[in-house]
Design a protein around this motif. Structure first.
Motif, short mmCIF file in Angstrom:
data_model
loop_
_atom_site.label_atom_id
_atom_site.label_comp_id
_atom_site.label_asym_id
_atom_site.label_seq_id
_atom_site.Cartn_x
_atom_site.Cartn_y
_atom_site.Cartn_z
N ASN A 92 17.68 -57.99 45.36
CA ASN A 92 16.98 -57.78 43.87
C ASN A 92 16.75 -58.65 43.24
O ASN A 92 17.83 -59.68 42.81
CB ASN A 92 17.41 -56.67 42.80
N ILE A 93 15.21 -59.72 43.83
CA ILE A 93 15.33 -61.31 42.64
C ILE A 93 15.67 -61.13 41.14
O ILE A 93 16.79 -61.57 40.66
CB ILE A 93 13.64 -60.74 42.61
N LYS A 94 15.41 -60.01 40.78
CA LYS A 94 16.61 -59.77 38.87
C LYS A 94 17.38 -59.79 39.07
O LYS A 94 18.24 -60.71 38.35
CB LYS A 94 15.92 -58.72 38.36
N ASP A 95 17.91 -59.24 39.68
CA ASP A 95 19.73 -59.66 39.78
C ASP A 95 20.14 -60.98 40.31
O ASP A 95 21.01 -61.60 39.89
CB ASP A 95 20.35 -58.48 40.73
N LEU A 96 19.39 -61.47 41.29
CA LEU A 96 19.98 -63.01 41.58
C LEU A 96 19.44 -63.74 40.77
O LEU A 96 19.91 -64.71 40.20
CB LEU A 96 19.32 -62.86 43.02
N ILE A 97 18.66 -63.87 39.66
CA ILE A 97 18.06 -64.64 38.72
C ILE A 97 19.75 -64.66 37.41
O ILE A 97 19.88 -65.66 37.34
CB ILE A 97 16.61 -64.69 37.88
N MET A 98 19.91 -62.83 37.23
CA MET A 98 20.98 -63.29 36.32
C MET A 98 21.99 -63.50 37.41
O MET A 98 23.17 -63.63 35.78
CB MET A 98 20.91 -61.52 36.27
N SER A 99 22.62 -62.94 37.95
CA SER A 99 23.20 -63.99 38.98
C SER A 99 23.73 -65.42 38.46
O SER A 99 24.74 -65.98 38.13
CB SER A 99 23.72 -62.81 39.76
N LEU A 100 22.64 -65.79 38.82
CA LEU A 100 22.47 -67.46 38.75
C LEU A 100 22.73 -68.36 37.43
O LEU A 100 23.43 -68.85 37.24
CB LEU A 100 20.90 -67.38 39.01
N ILE A 101 22.00 -67.50 36.21
CA ILE A 101 22.73 -67.36 35.12
C ILE A 101 23.79 -67.75 35.03
O ILE A 101 23.92 -68.61 33.99
CB ILE A 101 20.98 -66.88 34.26
N PHE B 267 28.91 -56.49 37.57
CA PHE B 267 28.06 -55.87 36.79
C PHE B 267 26.79 -55.54 37.58
O PHE B 267 26.00 -54.65 37.73
CB PHE B 267 27.52 -56.59 35.45
N ILE B 268 26.84 -56.23 38.79
CA ILE B 268 25.31 -56.12 39.79
C ILE B 268 26.20 -55.66 41.11
O ILE B 268 26.99 -56.34 41.95
CB ILE B 268 24.94 -57.58 39.96
N LYS B 269 25.48 -54.69 41.27
CA LYS B 269 25.58 -53.70 42.36
C LYS B 269 25.13 -54.48 43.67
O LYS B 269 24.22 -53.88 43.56
CB LYS B 269 25.80 -52.06 42.47
N PRO B 270 25.15 -53.98 44.74
CA PRO B 270 24.63 -54.22 46.27
C PRO B 270 23.65 -53.55 45.93
O PRO B 270 23.54 -51.97 46.20
CB PRO B 270 25.77 -54.21 47.43
N LYS B 271 22.71 -53.72 47.32
CA LYS B 271 21.35 -53.04 47.45
C LYS B 271 21.52 -53.44 48.92
O LYS B 271 19.84 -52.92 48.82
CB LYS B 271 20.40 -54.07 46.84
N ARG B 272 22.41 -52.81 49.88
CA ARG B 272 22.48 -52.74 50.79
C ARG B 272 22.11 -51.67 51.54
O ARG B 272 21.97 -51.07 50.76
CB ARG B 272 24.07 -53.15 51.54
N ILE B 273 21.14 -51.55 52.93
CA ILE B 273 20.30 -50.43 53.66
C ILE B 273 21.73 -50.70 55.02
O ILE B 273 21.19 -51.50 55.48
CB ILE B 273 19.06 -50.70 53.33
N PHE B 274 21.93 -49.64 54.87
CA PHE B 274 22.91 -49.06 56.46
C PHE B 274 22.09 -48.69 57.01
O PHE B 274 21.89 -47.48 57.41
CB PHE B 274 24.41 -48.79 55.59
N ILE B 275 22.10 -48.52 58.50
CA ILE B 275 21.43 -48.03 59.19
C ILE B 275 22.09 -48.01 60.98
O ILE B 275 22.41 -48.67 61.44
CB ILE B 275 20.15 -48.86 59.42
#
Length: 79
Positions: free
Chosen positions: A18-27, A65-73
């Motif tokens: 998720n773009i928002k989570d990526l930016i938050m983790s970088l900050i 605090f940031i949960k993974p967004k993985r999609i398992f198939i």
């Protein structure tokens, strides 16, 4: 998964992020690393070790605090 959530996700290293989570983790990681680095005594190699410790602390905070967004198939493969 909702269509709106898929629009906010990008693929990074074959994982959905998720773009928002990526930016938050970088900050978060940048701030913890920087704060640890500037709080270190000015004796070599202490700033390096303090900065690395700050980066690890930032990683742990993000992992909690940031949960993974993985999609398992799941697919069935026959030999």
């Amino acid at each position: 998964m909702k269509e709106d959530n898929l629009k906010n996700n990008i693929e990074v290293w074959e994982d959905i992020v998720n773009i928002k989570d990526l930016i938050m983790s970088l900050i978060i990681c940048t701030m913890t690393t920087f704060l640890a680095y500037i709080s270190a005594p000015n004796e070599p190699p202490k700033p390096l070790f303090f900065g690395l410790t700050g980066a690890i602390i930032g990683f742990v905070i993000c992992a909690v605090f940031i949960k993974p967004k993985r999609i398992f198939i799941e697919t069935k493969e026959e030999n």
